[in-house]
Design a protein around this motif. Sequence first.
Motif, mmCIF file in Angstrom:
data_model
loop_
_atom_site.group_PDB
_atom_site.id
_atom_site.type_symbol
_atom_site.label_atom_id
_atom_site.label_comp_id
_atom_site.label_asym_id
_atom_site.label_seq_id
_atom_site.Cartn_x
_atom_site.Cartn_y
_atom_site.Cartn_z
ATOM 1 N N TRP A 101 6.598 -1.749 -2.394
ATOM 2 C CA TRP A 101 7.168 -1.801 -3.742
ATOM 3 C C TRP A 101 8.127 -0.637 -3.898
ATOM 4 C CZ3 TRP A 101 4.063 -0.009 -8.564
ATOM 5 C CH2 TRP A 101 3.459 1.226 -8.320
ATOM 6 N N PRO A 102 8.930 -0.596 -4.951
ATOM 7 C CA PRO A 102 10.038 0.371 -5.011
ATOM 8 C C PRO A 102 9.619 1.815 -5.209
ATOM 9 C CG PRO A 102 10.442 -1.535 -6.449
ATOM 10 C CD PRO A 102 9.023 -1.603 -6.038
ATOM 11 N N TYR A 103 8.385 2.072 -5.661
ATOM 12 C CA TYR A 103 8.005 3.434 -6.003
ATOM 13 C C TYR A 103 7.436 4.180 -4.801
ATOM 14 C CZ TYR A 103 8.587 1.528 -10.672
ATOM 15 O OH TYR A 103 9.113 0.924 -11.789
ATOM 16 N N ASP A 104 7.401 5.493 -4.930
ATOM 17 C CA ASP A 104 6.968 6.341 -3.825
ATOM 18 C C ASP A 104 5.478 6.136 -3.548
ATOM 19 O OD1 ASP A 104 7.209 8.133 -1.828
ATOM 20 O OD2 ASP A 104 7.250 9.923 -3.098
ATOM 21 N N TYR A 105 5.087 6.472 -2.309
ATOM 22 C CA TYR A 105 3.685 6.356 -1.936
ATOM 23 C C TYR A 105 2.849 7.326 -2.761
ATOM 24 C CZ TYR A 105 5.652 4.091 2.208
ATOM 25 O OH TYR A 105 6.343 3.279 3.054
ATOM 26 N N ALA A 106 1.588 6.954 -2.956
ATOM 27 C CA ALA A 106 0.667 7.843 -3.655
ATOM 28 C C ALA A 106 0.444 9.105 -2.830
ATOM 29 C CB ALA A 106 -0.662 7.126 -3.898
ATOM 30 N N THR A 125 -8.046 7.101 3.333
ATOM 31 C CA THR A 125 -7.943 6.641 4.723
ATOM 32 C C THR A 125 -9.223 5.959 5.193
ATOM 33 O OG1 THR A 125 -6.414 8.455 5.206
ATOM 34 C CG2 THR A 125 -7.450 7.351 7.080
ATOM 35 N N GLN A 126 -10.373 6.536 4.879
ATOM 36 C CA GLN A 126 -11.634 5.960 5.322
ATOM 37 C C GLN A 126 -11.883 4.599 4.677
ATOM 38 O OE1 GLN A 126 -14.980 8.528 4.693
ATOM 39 N NE2 GLN A 126 -16.324 7.409 6.080
ATOM 40 N N ASP A 127 -11.585 4.499 3.376
ATOM 41 C CA ASP A 127 -11.745 3.212 2.686
ATOM 42 C C ASP A 127 -10.765 2.180 3.220
ATOM 43 O OD1 ASP A 127 -13.747 4.260 1.099
ATOM 44 O OD2 ASP A 127 -12.345 4.919 -0.466
ATOM 45 N N LEU A 128 -9.559 2.625 3.579
ATOM 46 C CA LEU A 128 -8.557 1.711 4.110
ATOM 47 C C LEU A 128 -9.030 1.107 5.431
ATOM 48 C CD1 LEU A 128 -5.751 0.438 3.966
ATOM 49 C CD2 LEU A 128 -4.835 2.487 5.062
ATOM 50 N N MET A 129 -9.667 1.904 6.272
ATOM 51 C CA MET A 129 -10.187 1.390 7.538
ATOM 52 C C MET A 129 -11.261 0.331 7.294
ATOM 53 S SD MET A 129 -10.448 4.936 9.723
ATOM 54 C CE MET A 129 -11.198 4.139 11.123
ATOM 55 N N ARG A 130 -12.109 0.555 6.297
ATOM 56 C CA ARG A 130 -13.138 -0.433 5.972
ATOM 57 C C ARG A 130 -12.512 -1.733 5.473
ATOM 58 N NH1 ARG A 130 -15.952 4.100 3.293
ATOM 59 N NH2 ARG A 130 -17.620 4.858 4.672
ATOM 60 N N VAL A 131 -11.508 -1.613 4.616
ATOM 61 C CA VAL A 131 -10.844 -2.804 4.071
ATOM 62 C C VAL A 131 -10.117 -3.565 5.172
ATOM 63 C CG1 VAL A 131 -8.976 -3.572 2.552
ATOM 64 C CG2 VAL A 131 -10.641 -1.902 1.732
ATOM 65 N N ALA A 134 -1.709 -0.393 0.215
ATOM 66 C CA ALA A 134 -2.604 0.399 1.060
ATOM 67 C C ALA A 134 -2.706 1.839 0.598
ATOM 68 C CB ALA A 134 -2.124 0.342 2.516
ATOM 69 N N ASP A 135 -1.690 2.342 -0.126
ATOM 70 C CA ASP A 135 -1.742 3.740 -0.567
ATOM 71 C C ASP A 135 -2.658 3.933 -1.772
ATOM 72 O OD1 ASP A 135 -0.151 2.381 -2.337
ATOM 73 O OD2 ASP A 135 1.302 3.999 -2.582
ATOM 74 N N SER A 136 -3.282 2.861 -2.241
ATOM 75 C CA SER A 136 -4.239 2.999 -3.337
ATOM 76 C C SER A 136 -5.630 3.370 -2.842
ATOM 77 C CB SER A 136 -4.321 1.691 -4.129
ATOM 78 O OG SER A 136 -4.810 0.625 -3.320
ATOM 79 N N LEU A 137 -5.802 3.466 -1.510
ATOM 80 C CA LEU A 137 -7.093 3.768 -0.917
ATOM 81 C C LEU A 137 -7.030 5.043 -0.091
ATOM 82 C CD1 LEU A 137 -8.073 0.235 0.446
ATOM 83 C CD2 LEU A 137 -8.888 1.296 -1.658
#
Length: 482
Positions: free
Chosen positions: A303-308, A271-277, A266-269
């Motif tokens: 996954w193990p890495y930090d959020y974008a 906020t607005q795009d995440l709501m659409r998805v 989810a951190d690849s999007l």
Amino acid sequence: MKVLVSLCVFVPLLALATAEDEVVLDSILRDRSHIEETLRLAADEKAGDYAAALQRLRKIYHNSIRPMEQAYKYNELRQHEISAYPGRTLGDSATDGEITSKPMVLFLGPWSVGKSSMINYLLGLLDTPYQLYTGAEPTTSEFTVIMHGEKIRTVEGIVMAADSSRSFSPLEKFGQNFLEKLVGIEMPHSLLERVTFVDTPGIIENRKQQERGYPFNDVCQWFIDRADLIFVVFDPTKLDVGLELEMLFRQLKGRESQIRIILNKADSLATQDLMRVYGALFWSLAPLINVTEPPRVYVSSFWPYDYAPDTSRELFKREEISLLEDLNQVIENRLENKIAFIRQHGIRVRIHALLVDRYVQTFKEKMSFFSDPELVFKEIVDDPDKFYIFKSILAKTNVSKFDLPNRDAYRDFFGINPISSFKQLSAQCSYIGGCLLEKIERAITHELPSLLGSINSGKNPALSSCEATGCGEKPKNRYRRN
């Protein structure tokens, strides 16, 4: 010309800088302390009480339920009752390994949505020799069972199926091609002492079932029937629903309480795009999940890495902790769930025995010296309502009409098992062993609820003297005609 040369030099440098920034971001590992805190991995359990309760549960099953299973061939009915009893069921022959097995968490979903990365994150397997392989392409082609062991080792599928102490021996029925696609990984991990993870091959919509070399849907159904928690994982780029995913959700029918939907990465999007998805995911799944209350959807990046950067970090963290609490609830209630499951199984076995007894009794009543046995029984099996087979069970016992199996399943059941091979319940008694019906009813109404009560109240669930020695009252047969 000078401007063009400058741009040609600047663009590769910019791309190189961006790539380096991504490497730096990926190298920042996320703090995992909340996983241990939420799952209480450092807490000590009363292993003695848990083992005693499992021993008592195993004793009740083998003494009171399994004899009825074998006498009336309940497992043969299971082959034909696809729609009779949706939900979790025992295997073809419940072993001690299946009864004492840990809760199973199953990961399903399209390819490359982060199922293996999520397991690596929960178990802290990153940069270890046994981290599950991940990638942007379809990487997992096997059913991988991650379980507890004294040392780190890989177990081949043929070894897992041959070991009767495990709960995977029934998988042999899917053939050697499947066993080559089954692998187990054992490792000493505090979380795996309480739960077993199963990673599955990703769903690829343009691949035919026969190209896998084994019955993929049947294997998925086997794991679905035994899973305590089912994570169906999606990512923002794979929300389309094809035939294979539609078949998967059809197999999940009746298991809505165990299903959790995960919108990963989810951190690849923004906020607005995440709501659409998020809305698009519900729109895609709505025709497949036809229930009043939809399954819980978790939105995060597992996954193990930090959020974008510049994403909803706090929201994703709360969603992750909520999922861990869900998992912890399954782990802490594993013994109660297993007792309730065995009791539910016992109820189904009892209903099956009552129905077979009624078929046998009706057949004997309708037979005469000049009757053709095949024609008489065909008439009974083809139209059981004419002879009040199912209605008599509802009228004379405390069976709910919603618990009755599919009547069509008995046509196939008696096609394989001749009715002459079954005795009536009135004949299933012995002075030493007692009556099968009395024993299974006592287990359902008294022994299993008593065991469950002793666990909830914190009492010692050790075996009583009578349960350990098999002593009891003289068998009373209320089906015997005076």
